[in-house]
Motif scaffolding. Structure first.
Motif, PDB file in Angstrom:
ATOM      1  N   ASN A  37       0.663   3.854  -3.138  1.00 41.47           N
ATOM      2  CA  ASN A  37       0.121   5.158  -2.755  1.00 41.47           C
ATOM      3  C   ASN A  37       0.998   6.276  -3.313  1.00 41.47           C
ATOM      4  OD1 ASN A  37      -1.519   7.025  -1.584  1.00 41.47           O
ATOM      5  ND2 ASN A  37      -0.907   6.625   0.516  1.00 41.47           N
ATOM      6  N   ALA A  55      -4.469   3.959  -5.574  1.00 40.27           N
ATOM      7  CA  ALA A  55      -3.785   2.858  -4.901  1.00 40.27           C
ATOM      8  C   ALA A  55      -4.789   1.917  -4.239  1.00 40.27           C
ATOM      9  CB  ALA A  55      -2.811   3.406  -3.863  1.00 40.27           C
ATOM     10  N   ASN A  56      -5.761   2.466  -3.547  1.00 45.17           N
ATOM     11  CA  ASN A  56      -6.741   1.622  -2.866  1.00 45.17           C
ATOM     12  C   ASN A  56      -7.611   0.854  -3.854  1.00 45.17           C
ATOM     13  OD1 ASN A  56      -7.078   1.908   0.331  1.00 45.17           O
ATOM     14  ND2 ASN A  56      -6.223   3.808  -0.480  1.00 45.17           N
ATOM     15  N   TYR A  84       0.816  -1.212   0.000  1.00 45.24           N
ATOM     16  CA  TYR A  84       0.000   0.000   0.000  1.00 45.24           C
ATOM     17  C   TYR A  84       0.852   1.265   0.000  1.00 45.24           C
ATOM     18  CZ  TYR A  84       1.149   0.142   4.974  1.00 45.24           C
ATOM     19  OH  TYR A  84       1.828   0.169   6.166  1.00 45.24           O
ATOM     20  N   TYR A 102      -3.759   8.167  -3.298  1.00 49.34           N
ATOM     21  CA  TYR A 102      -4.536   7.386  -2.327  1.00 49.34           C
ATOM     22  C   TYR A 102      -5.678   6.609  -2.982  1.00 49.34           C
ATOM     23  CZ  TYR A 102      -7.530   6.323   1.660  1.00 49.34           C
ATOM     24  OH  TYR A 102      -8.315   5.683   2.581  1.00 49.34           O
TER      25      TYR A 102
END
Length: 212
Positions: free
Chosen positions: A189, A197-198, A185, A194
């Protein structure tokens, strides 16, 4: 009685090895070390320059027999000497305290099948990986760590590709049909922000489960 029971709890939790210690190294470091090992053994003068298919072919061939690359008088550079020393220290720990002492070898920035096989080759040099006549055994699990957005997106493809290699598929069978995978992560990221990446982590989880 309470002291005895507490001792039993501790033994069940920690065995005689305390907590297991994973090894971890960047895939780029593995490539440098394996390039030096293969050149020293006369297998190939410039492994790093090869295509992915050529790398997998050479690595699969070397992982299919027990002959080590290094002899007693091998003279290696500082990095290769250090990395070989680490896996040999792990082998001594496994011999002394059992396989639970060093359960995993994590490959940071893993992007390909060759990245996973390079780690196996180092484990073979330490005696932790044994081809065993087509029935390979290794107490240490090779764990790819997919970290960038692109690597997360390609993780399932990499998993399918490595499981398509009969030698590695046989190894996974010997390890209880289990392949552990790590998803990063932090670098994802930094790589894509954010939200991206998620989303990539979420999609990677679904795709890897489906591939498995």
């Amino acid at each position: 009685w309470f002291s005895v029971r507490r001792l039993v709890w501790r033994l069940r939790t920690f065995g005689f090895h305390l907590s297991g210690l994973d090894m971890r190294q960047n895939s780029d470091m593995h490539e440098v070390v394996v390039t030096e090992l293969l050149a020293w053994a006369g297998v190939h003068d410039d492994y790093a320059s090869l295509s992915e298919e050529e790398k997998v072919e050479i690595l699969t061939r070397e992982l299919s027999h027990r002959r080590p690359l290094l002899g007693p008088g091998a003279e290696l550079g500082e990095l290769a000497t250090k990395e070989i020393g680490i896996v040999r220290a792990a082998a001594r720990a496994v011999a002394a305290y059992g396989p639970e002492s060093v359960p995993n070898y994590v490959i940071s920035m893993c992007t390909s099948v060759s990245d996973m096989f390079e780690a196996l080759l180092l484990l073979k040099e330490a005696g932790l990986f044994d081809p065993a006549g087509g029935q390979p055994r290794c107490t240490v699990r090779v764990v790819p760590l997919f970290e960038t957005i692109e690597d997360l997106q390609q993780g399932a493809t990499t998993l399918r590709a490595v499981l398509d290699v009969p030698l590695y598929r046989a190894l996974i069978t010997a390890q209880g049909e289990t392949q552990e995978i790590m998803l990063g992560y932090s670098d994802s990221n930094k790589d894509g922000g954010y939200m991206a990446a998620n989303w990539a982590l979420y999609r990677a989880e679904l795709d890897l489960v489906e591939a498995a």
